[in-house]
Every structure is written in C-alpha cells, then in structure tokens.
Design an enzyme around this catalytic site. Structure first.
Site, mmCIF file in Angstrom:
data_model
loop_
_atom_site.group_PDB
_atom_site.id
_atom_site.type_symbol
_atom_site.label_atom_id
_atom_site.label_comp_id
_atom_site.label_asym_id
_atom_site.label_seq_id
_atom_site.Cartn_x
_atom_site.Cartn_y
_atom_site.Cartn_z
ATOM 1 N N LYS A 266 0.832 -1.207 0.000
ATOM 2 C CA LYS A 266 0.000 0.000 0.000
ATOM 3 C C LYS A 266 0.873 1.267 0.000
ATOM 4 O O LYS A 266 2.081 1.188 -0.161
ATOM 5 C CB LYS A 266 -0.953 -0.047 1.201
ATOM 6 C CG LYS A 266 -1.788 -1.344 1.270
ATOM 7 C CD LYS A 266 -3.059 -1.312 0.435
ATOM 8 C CE LYS A 266 -3.653 -2.672 0.188
ATOM 9 N NZ LYS A 266 -4.498 -3.236 1.219
ATOM 10 N N ILE A 267 0.240 2.418 0.189
ATOM 11 C CA ILE A 267 0.917 3.705 -0.015
ATOM 12 C C ILE A 267 2.070 3.929 0.975
ATOM 13 O O ILE A 267 3.158 4.349 0.596
ATOM 14 C CB ILE A 267 -0.117 4.858 0.086
ATOM 15 C CG1 ILE A 267 -1.235 4.666 -0.941
ATOM 16 C CG2 ILE A 267 0.568 6.217 -0.044
ATOM 17 C CD1 ILE A 267 -0.813 4.833 -2.375
#
Ligand code: PLP
Length: 387
Positions: free
Chosen positions: A189-190
């Site tokens: 994810k980010i």
C-alpha cells in the site's frame, strides 16, 4: 538492475531513516503500548485533517471494529462493492451481519451512486452500513453517498485502504462525509507498517468506542467506568473487545514513512501520468481521475478493450509474467468467490464489476520504479496488444 530482472507490481520503500526509527524502539523501554503509537496517530490525524486516528494491527481489524462501533450485529445488513479485496465484505460477517453488494461505475470503478440510489429505492431491507471503497486510490463520490445516507439512515465506512494521502473536493480523504474511514499499511500500500491499519473519525464517541474495541474493551479512564475505581491497579472491561493493537515498532515505521508521504505520492503521480501518456494509443481503457479529486495512485489498472483488440486478458497476463513483469489483477469480484456463492451470489449479479474484471490488468507502480522499468512494461504490453 539488469534488463530482464523481475519488476514487481508493487514494492515497499524503506530508507535508513525507517530502519533507525524501528531500531530506536527496539532499544527503548516499550515495544508495545509505549509512546510511538499515539505519536503516529497524531501525525496521521494531522496529515488527513481528521480529529481522531485509532491505529490497529491491520486494516481488516480496523474494518471489523468500525462495523462494531457502528452497532453492526446479527440481523443487520451491510452493503459494499464487488470490486474490492474480500476484507471489505468479510468485516460485516465477523459481526454476524448479512452482506450484499452495489455494482460499480465503469468509469471510476468505484461504487456507482446511481446503482446505490436505485437499490435503496427498491429495498425491502435497508443497510445499516454501506462500505464504499476508494479503489486504486481514487476517492469515491462521498458527498453523494452522504446525501443518500442522511435520507435512508445508514452509516458510511469508507474503505480508504488504497487512499492514504488522496483528496476529495479539496480536502484529504478520511475527515469528511464518512462516519469512519479505514486505511491499510500492508507493504504493497501507499505507506507501510509491515502489517497495520487505522480508523479515522470526526466523532468523539465513535473514537472512544474504537479505542475500547481495539484493546479488550478495557479502560483505565475512570470517566468511562461503571463503578468507582478500587485503586491504582483498577481497570474495567466495559464491552467485549479484541487485542487488535499496533506495536510501537510498527508505529515508528509508520511515522517515519508518513514523513515521506509527499515525495512518495509525487513519484506515484508522475509515473501514473507517464503511463497515461505512453499508453494513450493502445486498445485499452486507462484510469480516469475526475478533476475534483486527487488519487493516491495505489494501483494503475488498464482494461483490455475487446472491441479494439483480439488479445485476451489471460494471454496478456501470462506473457507479461513470463517477461518478468509482475502484473496482477484487482479484483476478482467478491460475490464470485466460492464462500460468497454459497450465500447465494453468482455470475450476472453485478455485471459492471464482472465486465471490468474480465479485462483488468494491474501494471507495476511503486515510488522507486525507474523510467527504464516503466518503458519495459509499456513496450511489452504494446507488443502483445498491437499484433
Ligand atoms: C489491503 C486491503 C484491505 C485489508 O488490509 P490489511 O491491512 O491487509 O488487513 C482491506 N480493503 C482493501 C480495499 C484493501 O486493499
């Protein structure tokens, strides 16, 4: 990196500063329940303009306690989209509730507000909670969903697992319209904490419930107790909670990662723009970002346009993988999973999600991806689609 080295679809970005931050916790007095978790929560609230952030061990746990905090239980109904990771739907079932789905909008690939409005209008049983998902990092139409929530009386959990740092109508995701927003810090994810998640909310009472549910339903705050304190050792379990806590090592990593969010986001956005340009002439549909929102660009998904090419998704996928390019597919519609078919769902139930799935290919995208790697992805895809 050699020419045919493996290109992953996503990859965490870890710096010396991240390693130092985790090391410092290992040398400190607390590995868990020390100062790092509240420090990370404060940093997260600041960068998302939220009043409260409650950090937990993963986003699946965050979705579970978000449902519980909103009172989801047996006999209740929760709606989400088929185009998501299974956790977006499973969280309702953990609470004993029933799940149903709302189809996606083919352009945004997010929950279709028109489909939601139509389903609400016809419903004999209304949902207690609707869980829209910010697919690929693109914020969903939360203002319109909020208008429907106010009219029909449901609550909103925004699954913003893909959307750390995204913004909607000029404000960060996670601070407006949804009752609770959930973010994931899985390594793809980010930003990452290895495993980790967070709930954000603007509601003081919900924040208190989420904090209790994260840690056994136990409080040491006398204002939350049902009987007078019996002494300095005293705590009370005031509801049934879980051990869903984040460790201090994870939180320290998260805080260090968060301090680099802006450059990491800029790198993703630049690579997404470059894909948009390099792929413009191919027989594919590229992601579309409406002008009132900023995507976190968690995933770059193209859809093979069967009207313009005879190339099939499975063949393209296999050939890209054979060429060392870590393409992926997000998502197999949740309602088509065997465990959901057993609940009565099946093919044809949500045609837009199924049509999207049939053509979707996720191309590699991560902050440290080089232009040379990206060129290799584009050239390989091009050779497969333009025969
Ligand atoms: C990754 C993800 C989750 C679950 O996150 P974990 O932190 O791995 O539990 C939930 N929803 C969506 C949309 C996700 O992509």
């Amino acid at each position: 990196m050699s020419d045919n080295a493996q290109i992953p679809y996503s990859r965490q970005s870890i710096t010396e500063a991240d390693i130092k931050a985790v090391n410092a916790v290992l040398r400190s007095d607390f590995l868990t329940q020390g100062p790092a978790v509240p420090e990370f929560e404060n940093a997260f609230t600041e960068c998302h303009a939220a009043d409260h952030a409650i950090a937990v061990c993963n986003a699946t746990a965050a979705l579970h306690i978000a449902c519980l905090a909103l009172g989801v239980g047996p006999g209740d109904l929760v709606w989400t989209v088929p185009n998501s990771f299974v956790a977006s739907a499973n969280c309702a079932r953990y609470c004993g509730a029933d799940v149903d789905f709302v189809d996606i909008d083919p352009d945004s690939r997010n929950l279709s507000v028109a489909a939601l409005a139509a389903k609400l209008k016809q419903a004999t049983r209304l949902p207690k909670v609707v869980i829209p998902v910010d697919f690929a990092g693109l914020p969903c139409d939360l203002k319109e969903i909020r208008a429907l929530a106010d009219r029909y009386g449901f609550k909103i959990i925004e699954d913003a697992s893909h959307a750390v740092g995204a913004s909607y109508q000029g404000k960060p995701v996670g601070c407006r319209y949804a009752d609770i927003s959930v973010f994931s810090f899985h390594p793809v994810k980010i930003i990452t904490t290895a495993e980790g998640g967070v709930c954000t909310t603007q509601d003081d009472t919900l924040a208190e419930k989420l904090r209790l549910l994260r840690s056994h339903g136990i409080t040491r705050d006398s204002s939350l107790m049902e009987t007078p304190s019996e002494g300095g050792w005293y705590y009370e379990q005031v509801c049934l909670g879980y051990n869903y806590r984040m460790t201090d090592m994870q939180a320290a990593l998260g805080r260090s990662q968060l301090s680099r969010l802006a450059p990491m986001q800029a790198a993703r956005a630049a690579l997404a723009d470059r894909y948009n340009m390099l792929l413009a002439d191919l027989p594919i549909k590229r992601p579309h970002v409406p002008s009132d929102r900023v995507s976190a660009h968690h995933l770059y998904v193209v859809e093979i346009d069967s009207a313009r090419t005879s190339a099939k998704r499975a063949a393209v996928f296999d050939a890209m993988r054979s060429a060392g390019i870590g393409v992926n597919v997000h998502y197999i519609p949740i309602h088509l999973q065997p465990d959901y078919r057993r609940l009565g769902f099946g093919p044809g139930d949500f045609p837009a999600s199924e049509a999207y799935y049939d053509g979707a290919v996720t191309l590699p995208l991560f902050p440290e991806m080089t232009h040379a790697q990206q060129d290799r992805v584009v050239e390989t895809l091009c050779s497969l689609l333009v025969a």
